[in-house]
Design an enzyme around this catalytic site. Structure first.
Site, short mmCIF file in Angstrom:
data_model
loop_
_atom_site.label_atom_id
_atom_site.label_comp_id
_atom_site.label_asym_id
_atom_site.label_seq_id
_atom_site.Cartn_x
_atom_site.Cartn_y
_atom_site.Cartn_z
N SER A 142 0.87 -1.19 0.00
CA SER A 142 0.00 0.00 0.00
C SER A 142 0.90 1.23 0.00
O SER A 142 2.08 1.13 0.38
CB SER A 142 -0.85 -0.01 1.27
N TYR A 155 -2.28 -1.36 10.34
CA TYR A 155 -2.21 -1.46 8.87
C TYR A 155 -0.87 -0.92 8.37
O TYR A 155 -0.20 -1.55 7.55
CB TYR A 155 -3.38 -0.66 8.28
P1 NAD Z 1 -11.56 -5.93 -0.33
O1 NAD Z 1 -12.16 -5.83 1.04
O2 NAD Z 1 -12.36 -5.50 -1.51
O3 NAD Z 1 -11.09 -7.41 -0.62
C1 NAD Z 1 -10.39 -8.14 0.33
C2 NAD Z 1 -10.36 -9.59 -0.10
O4 NAD Z 1 -9.67 -10.30 0.91
C3 NAD Z 1 -11.76 -10.21 -0.20
O5 NAD Z 1 -11.74 -11.17 -1.24
C4 NAD Z 1 -11.91 -10.90 1.16
O6 NAD Z 1 -12.83 -11.98 1.14
C5 NAD Z 1 -10.49 -11.36 1.37
N1 NAD Z 1 -10.18 -11.62 2.77
C6 NAD Z 1 -10.36 -10.82 3.85
N2 NAD Z 1 -9.95 -11.45 4.97
C7 NAD Z 1 -9.51 -12.68 4.57
C8 NAD Z 1 -8.97 -13.80 5.26
N3 NAD Z 1 -8.82 -13.81 6.58
N4 NAD Z 1 -8.64 -14.87 4.54
C9 NAD Z 1 -8.82 -14.90 3.19
N5 NAD Z 1 -9.31 -13.87 2.49
C10 NAD Z 1 -9.66 -12.78 3.18
O7 NAD Z 1 -10.18 -5.14 -0.22
P2 NAD Z 1 -9.24 -4.48 -1.32
O8 NAD Z 1 -9.37 -3.01 -1.19
O9 NAD Z 1 -9.43 -5.13 -2.65
O10 NAD Z 1 -7.82 -4.86 -0.71
C11 NAD Z 1 -6.98 -5.83 -1.27
C12 NAD Z 1 -5.55 -5.55 -0.83
O11 NAD Z 1 -5.14 -4.28 -1.33
C13 NAD Z 1 -5.40 -5.47 0.69
O12 NAD Z 1 -4.17 -6.06 1.07
C14 NAD Z 1 -5.37 -3.99 0.96
O13 NAD Z 1 -4.68 -3.66 2.13
C15 NAD Z 1 -4.65 -3.50 -0.28
N6 NAD Z 1 -4.84 -2.08 -0.58
C16 NAD Z 1 -6.08 -1.58 -0.82
C17 NAD Z 1 -6.21 -0.24 -1.12
C18 NAD Z 1 -7.55 0.39 -1.43
O14 NAD Z 1 -7.60 1.62 -1.56
N7 NAD Z 1 -8.61 -0.38 -1.58
C19 NAD Z 1 -5.10 0.58 -1.16
C20 NAD Z 1 -3.85 0.04 -0.90
C21 NAD Z 1 -3.73 -1.31 -0.62
#
Ligand code: NAD
Length: 260
Positions: A142, A155
């Protein structure tokens, strides 16, 4: 470009992980999806992805907070596809609270899913990659892997840890055809971020649209969300031969977040 390769994308039933899985499948890779959700909807998703791109799509519901389930997921993918060439460690959660009020169990959960699961996935998938002398480990960190924001202690700590782990694995694999890199997205409009928009809207009495605009304006100079598809294309590039000497990098795709 990725025909004959097979990938695991953790947390790929939604958001960024699903965008990455789609892009890898579009390039011909077989993909094992992982994450939570309605079993029927996930089965339909596997079926439609497989049909759309003519690849094999499997699913494993391993909970990323449970090392034994991560180990079994890697074994499952190796059995389904014969090997794991690409591991995308993407699953992640967020919890927002000042450090002195941060619930202990939320700290443990964020660290286990956002950081320890990256270690375990790598730990279990790397031996096969090394044995075949080809592999790509792509960790979704991130912007918060490189800079901090208030009220996100677990985080930010976990994501900085992911960037450090990425560099260590890159050094340990430097003489092989296995690479390990991190992608550092800025704001992406997924359920994880929608929850933060909802909280902002409620706190300030804003509409959903206004809260989304204010969230972007605070951190992301482009004032537009990065998309799962853009991140998916970056993952495809990191999986390509052209990226074979990118090692230990933390690549930000963040609408300019880190430029100021
Ligand atoms: P999201 O909530 O849309 O998706 C998260 C996914 O992880 C889902 O498929 C969920 O079912 C799965 N998940 C959650 N807990 C779990 C567990 N214990 N075991 C297995 N699967 C699990 O989130 P996102 O925004 O797509 O985030 C994905 C990654 O990107 C994360 O690591 C997040 O930190 C990172 N990220 C997101 C953003 C953003 O702005 N959305 C920015 C930077 C980094």
């Amino acid at each position: 470009m990725l025909k004959g390769k097979s990938a695991i994308v953790t947390g790929s039933t939604s958001g960024i992980g699903l965008g990455i899985a789609r892009c890898l499948a579009a390039q011909g890779a077989d993909v094992l999806l992982n994450g939570f959700g309605d079993r029927g909807e996930i089965a339909a998703l596997c079926e439609s992805l497989g049909r759309e791109f003519g690849v094999r799509v499997a699913y494993d519901g391993a909970d990323m907070s449970k090392p034994a389930e991560i180990k079994a997921m890697v074994a499952n993918a190796e059995q389904a596809f014969g090997k794991v060439d690409i591991l995308v460690n993407n699953a992640g959660i967020q919890h927002v609270a000042p450090v002195e009020d941060f619930p202990e169990d939320a700290w443990e959960r964020v660290i286990s899913i956002n950081l320890s699961a990256v270690f375990y996935g790598t730990r279990y998938a790397l031996p096969g990659m090394k044995a075949r002398n080809w592999g790509r480990i792509i960790n979704i960190a991130s912007a918060h892997g490189l800079v901090a924001s208030a009220n996100k202690s677990a985080y930010v700590a976990a994501k900085h840890g992911v960037v450090g782990l990425t560099k260590t694995v890159a050094l340990e694999t430097a003489l092989t055809n296995v690479t390990c890199n991190a992608i550092c997205p800025g704001w992406v409009l997924t359920p994880l971020v929608q929850k933060q928009i909802d909280a902002l809207a409620e706190k300030n009495g804003w509409s959903n649209e206004q809260a989304g605009r204010e969230l972007l304006r605070e951190k992301q100079p482009s004032e537009t969300f990065v998309t799962p598809e853009q991140l998916g294309e970056l993952a495809v590039f990191l999986s390509s031969e052209a990226a074979s000497n990118m090692r230990g990098a933390a690549i930000n795709m963040d609408g300019g977040w880190l430029a100021r």
